[in-house]
Write an enzyme that holds these catalytic residues in place. Structure first.
Site, short mmCIF file in Angstrom:
data_model
loop_
_atom_site.label_atom_id
_atom_site.label_comp_id
_atom_site.label_asym_id
_atom_site.label_seq_id
_atom_site.Cartn_x
_atom_site.Cartn_y
_atom_site.Cartn_z
CB CYS A 24 86.58 -93.38 28.09
SG CYS A 24 86.08 -93.07 26.39
CG HIS A 61 87.15 -88.26 30.64
ND1 HIS A 61 87.63 -89.54 30.47
CD2 HIS A 61 86.61 -87.89 29.45
CE1 HIS A 61 87.38 -89.93 29.22
NE2 HIS A 61 86.75 -88.96 28.59
CG HIS A 98 90.56 -90.73 24.93
ND1 HIS A 98 90.40 -92.00 25.43
CD2 HIS A 98 89.41 -90.07 25.23
CE1 HIS A 98 89.21 -92.10 26.00
NE2 HIS A 98 88.60 -90.94 25.89
#
Length: 420
Positions: A170, A311, A348
């Site tokens: 990520c 995040h 995501h």
């Protein structure tokens, strides 16, 4: 305009190409500013056999305006995303393909991914198993490699400089742009095509993440409510896809061609939790180091940061740990800095998430507006910062912001941008 800062070349972002569940650049910006969700019931894959049947898909994707159909057939979905985003970024920057080719040896390509076009390799393996080795496609494994998005971008644009494929889960998007800045400051290139993409919306990926309890299973009938970063009722992230590519270049070169400048890259850093393959360090040490080292690299005080794009994955552990890390780094200032999660609307996108969130940061600087964190309804005592709940906020004169990405394997990256 001063071309050096703290003894280093100043580096800026001058172009942006976006492939997202909410559309391309302007549509994406309009949607996140309005708090519109791109999370829906899955349409591109069969999901009746799964306990997670929602995601943030890129619907009606058509690459034909940028990639000849015959060539596109050789590419996987992630590779096509990368090429289209790179072409759009080039258009947005005012550069031309011929212009890049003329200076090709000074143009880097830094395009990251997690699995690349994994489905191409999977299809080749199926053919081999069902029909025997004589029917095997000799290019299926090659075109499945994680570096193929970067390869095709570099090849189609004739970017002959460094070719790098960061694959740090990520954190990939931020790391790609940060490393592009480093290469320019080191004098190894003048321009970089930098970003990250992913297209991992497959049933076995959904099943695997669901088995780890990382994905939320609670909102199959209300997809737009599923991603709930920092909310007390969050129960996991929502899988997404897409990404973004940026044109990164020296300020000197941007000024020479009178380019539109979105932002300057002030500082960047990455760190490792060195803790667990999937769970974040419960003390937030890795996140704290990434943020603090980014401030150190930018040589600014914490009080100069006016906004943090978090995040903010919507998992129980991550959101609380990130909140605690922000408070450790920024102290009492943490309570006055707005923090939002773009994932509340786009899910995501794995490697692509940081690049999409940087795109949102450019919108913040361009429009002087913070997009909201949607679905923030019930406060969590462990998440007690200003998350800009549910409605966008106008922030006149905003100049300096930070974006965070923290990923699987304890990969952490942060970056600081400033409006020029």
């Amino acid at each position: 305009m001063e071309l050096m800062r703290n003894g280093r070349k100043r580096v800026v972002i001058t172009g942006l190409g976006v492939v997202s569940p909410l559309g391309r650049k302007v549509d994406f910006w309009d949607a996140i500013e309005a708090g519109t969700s791109g999370i829906r019931k899955l349409q591109n894959i069969e999901s009746k056999h799964l306990n997670v049947r929602i995601g943030a898909e890129v619907l009606d994707f058509d690459s034909s305006a940028y990639i000849p159909p015959k060539q596109a057939r050789r590419m996987g979905r992630a590779t096509q995303f990368a090429v289209v985003a790179a072409m759009m970024a080039l258009e947005d920057s005012g550069l031309t393909i011929d212009g890049v080719r003329e200076n090709g040896q000074r143009v880097a390509t830094i395009i990251g991914s997690t699995l690349g076009s994994y489905e191409v390799g999977e299809a080749g393996i199926r053919v081999w198993r069902d029909s025997g080795y004589k029917r095997a496609n000799p290019m299926s494994i090659v075109n499945a490699l994680p570096n193929m998005p970067g390869h095709y971008v570099s090849t189609m644009l004739k970017a002959l400089g460094p070719l790098v494929t960061p694959s740090v889960a990520c954190a990939t998007g931020i790391q790609a742009v940060g490393e592009a800045s480093d290469l320019i400051q080191l004098g190894k290139c003048d321009i970089a095509l930098a970003g990250a993409i992913d297209a991992v919306m497959f049933d076995y990926i959904l099943a695997g993440f669901s088995a780890t309890r990382a994905l939320t299973r609670d909102y199959n009938d209300a997809p737009e409510q599923a991603s709930r970063p920092f909310d007390a009722d969050r129960s996991g992230f929502v899988l997404g896809e897409g990404g973004a590519v940026f044109i990164v270049e020296s300020l000197e070169r941007a000024c020479e061609r009178d380019a539109n400048i979105y932002a300057e890259i002030l500082g960047y850093a990455s760190s490792s939790d060195a803790y667990h393959v999937a769970a974040p360090d419960p003390d937030g040490g890795g996140a704290k180091r990434a943020m603090q080292w980014t401030l150190d690299d930018a040589r600014i005080n914490p009080s100069e940061v006016e906004y943090i794009n978090a995040h903010g994955s919507s998992t129980v552990a991550n959101d609380a740990i990130e909140t605690a890390a922000v408070k450790q780094v920024f102290g009492e200032d943490a309570y006055t800095i707005p923090v939002t999660s773009t994932k509340s609307m786009i899910g995501h996108a794995m490697a692509g998430c940081g690049a999409l969130e940087l795109s949102a940061c450019l919108m913040t600087l361009e429009r002087e507006t913070l997009h909201p964190t949607v679905n923030y309804d019930t406060p969590d005592p462990a998440c007690d910062l200003d998350y800009v709940p549910n409605e966008a906020r106008h922030v006149p004169g905003i100049r300096t912001l930070m974006s965070n990405s923290f990923g699987l394997g304890g990969q952490n990256a942060s970056i600081i941008l400033r409006k020029v």
